[in-house]
Structures are given as C-alpha cells and as structure tokens.
Write a protein that holds these residues in place. Structure first.
Motif, PDB file in Angstrom:
ATOM      1  N   UNK A  19       0.887  -1.041  -0.067  1.00 55.36           N
ATOM      2  CA  UNK A  19       0.020   0.007  -0.063  1.00 55.36           C
ATOM      3  C   UNK A  19       0.805   1.054   0.009  1.00 55.36           C
ATOM      4  N   UNK A  20       1.646   1.259   1.040  1.00 57.99           N
ATOM      5  CA  UNK A  20       2.469   2.715   1.000  1.00 57.99           C
ATOM      6  C   UNK A  20       3.433   2.468  -0.020  1.00 57.99           C
ATOM      7  N   UNK A  21       4.125   1.444  -0.251  1.00 62.40           N
ATOM      8  CA  UNK A  21       5.049   1.565  -1.375  1.00 62.40           C
ATOM      9  C   UNK A  21       4.613   1.793  -2.934  1.00 62.40           C
ATOM     10  N   UNK A  22       3.150   1.218  -3.039  1.00 60.24           N
ATOM     11  CA  UNK A  22       2.639   1.525  -4.351  1.00 60.24           C
ATOM     12  C   UNK A  22       1.994   2.820  -4.505  1.00 60.24           C
ATOM     13  N   UNK A  23       1.450   3.615  -3.307  1.00 64.41           N
ATOM     14  CA  UNK A  23       1.188   4.911  -3.573  1.00 64.41           C
ATOM     15  C   UNK A  23       2.623   5.686  -3.751  1.00 64.41           C
ATOM     16  N   UNK A  24       3.864   5.301  -3.169  1.00 62.75           N
ATOM     17  CA  UNK A  24       4.978   6.453  -3.534  1.00 62.75           C
ATOM     18  C   UNK A  24       5.304   6.139  -4.739  1.00 62.75           C
ATOM     19  N   UNK A  25       5.279   4.827  -5.159  1.00 67.89           N
ATOM     20  CA  UNK A  25       5.866   4.617  -6.572  1.00 67.89           C
ATOM     21  C   UNK A  25       4.911   5.274  -7.555  1.00 67.89           C
ATOM     22  N   UNK A  26       3.559   5.190  -7.276  1.00 66.37           N
ATOM     23  CA  UNK A  26       2.672   5.712  -8.239  1.00 66.37           C
ATOM     24  C   UNK A  26       2.800   7.474  -8.112  1.00 66.37           C
ATOM     25  N   UNK A  27       3.092   7.984  -7.214  1.00 65.60           N
ATOM     26  CA  UNK A  27       3.260   9.280  -6.956  1.00 65.60           C
ATOM     27  C   UNK A  27       4.665   9.701  -8.029  1.00 65.60           C
ATOM     28  N   UNK A  28       5.636   8.842  -7.619  1.00 66.35           N
ATOM     29  CA  UNK A  28       7.075   9.181  -8.313  1.00 66.35           C
ATOM     30  C   UNK A  28       6.592   9.020  -9.824  1.00 66.35           C
ATOM     31  N   UNK A  29       6.100   8.071 -10.089  1.00 65.18           N
ATOM     32  CA  UNK A  29       6.122   8.030 -11.849  1.00 65.18           C
ATOM     33  C   UNK A  29       4.949   8.791 -12.140  1.00 65.18           C
ATOM     34  N   UNK A  30       3.895   9.615 -11.615  1.00 65.61           N
ATOM     35  CA  UNK A  30       3.028  10.449 -11.945  1.00 65.61           C
ATOM     36  C   UNK A  30       3.338  11.734 -12.049  1.00 65.61           C
ATOM     37  N   UNK A  31       4.328  12.274 -11.155  1.00 65.69           N
ATOM     38  CA  UNK A  31       4.663  13.407 -11.259  1.00 65.69           C
ATOM     39  C   UNK A  31       6.224  13.854 -11.029  1.00 65.69           C
ATOM     40  N   UNK A  32       7.218  12.820 -10.880  1.00 64.00           N
ATOM     41  CA  UNK A  32       8.465  13.230 -11.083  1.00 64.00           C
ATOM     42  C   UNK A  32       9.157  12.952 -12.305  1.00 64.00           C
TER      43      UNK A  32
END
Length: 111
Positions: A19-32
């Motif tokens: 959950x936490x890792x997935x949200x972090x990765x999704x954030x990184x992929x979408x915005x960084x």
C-alpha cells in the motif's frame, strides 16, 4: 466478557509494503520527471504501458488518494462506535493502508 483491547490490529508487513510503497511509486511515476526517478524508471515504463499517458497516471493517483481519505473517514466514524480508545490510530492506519486496515476494523466490529 471479552476484555477490551488497547491496541490496533496491525496488518502484516506485506500490506504495508504494497500500500505505502505502491502509492509512493505511483506518485513518483506520475509527478517526478524521468531524469530524477533513478531505479523507478521501469515502474514508470510499466505504468505508461498500462495506462498510456502521464495524465492517466496522475488521475489514478488522485483517485487512489481520494479513496484512501474516504476509507480513513469511514474508519474514523466506525472506530468511534467499535473502538473509541483507538480512533486516531485507526484513522491514520487506514489512511496509510486503505482496505488492509479497514478490513481489520470491520472484523473487530463483528465481535
């Protein structure tokens, strides 16, 4: 009578990582930008393969974050009835983990 528990039920480590890792990765992929992703470049490529655009990844992140907030608010109200001494803990845990935490709270409410 059953003795009241003073602590939260905790999901296993895999739920936290997912959950936490997935949200972090999704954030990184979408915005960084890709230049700064480092080891997450392959995750971004996979996300683009599945969702076809950065905009779709951003929409997915917003929807996921909104669902986590809604689940956390529901956990707050449910915990006020089921486990009043741990309301804040259930809120924050459900905010971070979503369904994995809410499932445990619902199970506690059935007992």
């Amino acid at each position: 009578k059953e003795k009241k528990r003073k602590d939260l039920d905790m999901p296993n480590i895999f739920a936290w990582l997912f959950s936490v890792g997935g949200m972090f990765q999704l954030f990184c992929c979408a915005f960084i930008p890709p230049l700064y992703l480092g080891p997450f470049v392959w995750v971004r490529s996979l996300g683009l393969l599945v969702f076809q655009s950065i905009k779709n990844l951003q929409i997915l992140f917003y929807i996921s974050a909104l669902l986590h907030i809604i689940e956390a608010c529901y956990a707050w109200f449910l915990a006020r009835r089921v486990d009043p001494s741990n309301v804040k803990g259930w809120f924050w845990q459900t905010f971070a983990l979503g369904y994995f935490s809410l499932r445990l709270l619902l199970k506690r409410g059935k007992h």
